[in-house]
Design a protein around this motif. Structure first.
Motif, mmCIF file in Angstrom:
data_model
loop_
_atom_site.group_PDB
_atom_site.id
_atom_site.type_symbol
_atom_site.label_atom_id
_atom_site.label_comp_id
_atom_site.label_asym_id
_atom_site.label_seq_id
_atom_site.Cartn_x
_atom_site.Cartn_y
_atom_site.Cartn_z
ATOM 1 N N GLY A 39 42.180 36.734 118.753
ATOM 2 C CA GLY A 39 42.371 37.624 117.615
ATOM 3 C C GLY A 39 43.803 37.749 117.132
ATOM 4 N N ASP A 40 44.781 37.223 117.868
ATOM 5 C CA ASP A 40 46.174 37.290 117.434
ATOM 6 C C ASP A 40 46.377 36.410 116.208
ATOM 7 O OD1 ASP A 40 46.577 38.891 119.616
ATOM 8 O OD2 ASP A 40 47.698 37.405 120.772
ATOM 9 N N ARG A 41 47.367 36.762 115.386
ATOM 10 C CA ARG A 41 47.673 35.994 114.176
ATOM 11 C C ARG A 41 49.161 35.683 114.122
ATOM 12 N NH1 ARG A 41 44.296 39.452 109.656
ATOM 13 N NH2 ARG A 41 42.242 38.888 110.450
ATOM 14 N N ILE A 42 49.486 34.491 113.622
ATOM 15 C CA ILE A 42 50.877 34.100 113.416
ATOM 16 C C ILE A 42 51.009 33.640 111.973
ATOM 17 C CG2 ILE A 42 52.726 32.521 114.040
ATOM 18 C CD1 ILE A 42 51.453 32.171 116.730
ATOM 19 N N THR A 43 52.020 34.152 111.277
ATOM 20 C CA THR A 43 52.351 33.676 109.943
ATOM 21 C C THR A 43 53.746 33.066 110.011
ATOM 22 O OG1 THR A 43 51.031 35.420 108.919
ATOM 23 C CG2 THR A 43 52.644 34.310 107.522
ATOM 24 N N VAL A 44 53.855 31.767 109.725
ATOM 25 C CA VAL A 44 55.129 31.066 109.741
ATOM 26 C C VAL A 44 55.715 31.150 108.340
ATOM 27 C CG1 VAL A 44 56.273 28.863 110.154
ATOM 28 C CG2 VAL A 44 54.308 29.522 111.546
ATOM 29 N N HIS A 45 56.982 31.574 108.230
ATOM 30 C CA HIS A 45 57.623 31.773 106.938
ATOM 31 C C HIS A 45 58.427 30.544 106.525
ATOM 32 C CE1 HIS A 45 56.417 35.931 107.200
ATOM 33 N NE2 HIS A 45 56.930 35.974 108.411
ATOM 34 N N GLY A 46 58.440 30.280 105.232
ATOM 35 C CA GLY A 46 59.198 29.165 104.690
ATOM 36 C C GLY A 46 58.312 28.244 103.883
ATOM 37 N N ALA A 47 58.945 27.252 103.303
ATOM 38 C CA ALA A 47 58.228 26.287 102.470
ATOM 39 C C ALA A 47 57.298 25.433 103.333
ATOM 40 C CB ALA A 47 59.230 25.392 101.747
ATOM 41 N N PRO A 48 56.230 24.891 102.744
ATOM 42 C CA PRO A 48 55.337 24.011 103.501
ATOM 43 C C PRO A 48 56.096 22.811 104.063
ATOM 44 C CG PRO A 48 54.346 24.615 101.411
ATOM 45 C CD PRO A 48 55.757 25.106 101.374
ATOM 46 N N VAL A 49 55.665 22.340 105.210
ATOM 47 C CA VAL A 49 56.292 21.201 105.870
ATOM 48 C C VAL A 49 55.605 19.926 105.393
ATOM 49 C CG1 VAL A 49 56.776 20.122 108.082
ATOM 50 C CG2 VAL A 49 56.828 22.613 107.880
#
Length: 98
Positions: A39-49
């Motif tokens: 159930g944990d969530r991670i949002t990576v910030h920045g432009a798409p790789v």
């Protein structure tokens, strides 16, 4: 602490992407000691790789980790058991550059 989200915080992370004839994958590394649970969530910030074919790339970014509360954790375990769903979620947000 809410029933859906127990904690939310920013942390550095490393993204390794490989795009060649042998493999196409992306791997997200969190700091030592930080583990994901159901159930944990991670949002990576920045432009798409974007990695051209035949190359690999490793970059450092900032991520927001949202630790699941007891209700979301229980729901994720239940639905993953019946639906073979993912136990955690990772998404990319172009809103902030690291």
């Amino acid at each position: 602490m809410s029933l859906f989200c127990a904690a939310r915080f920013d942390t550095p992370c490393r993204i390794a992407v490989q795009h060649d004839p042998d493999a196409l994958h992306a791997h997200l590394e969190l700091p030592d000691g930080l583990e994901m649970g159901p159930g944990d969530r991670i949002t990576v910030h920045g432009a798409p790789v974007v990695v051209p074919f035949g190359q690999s790339l490793t970059i450092d970014r900032t991520a927001t980790v949202e630790v699941a509360g007891p209700l979301r954790r229980a729901w994720t375990r239940l639905t993953a058991h019946f639906e073979m769903a993912e136990l955690y979620e990772v998404s990319f947000s172009p809103g902030r550059l690291a």
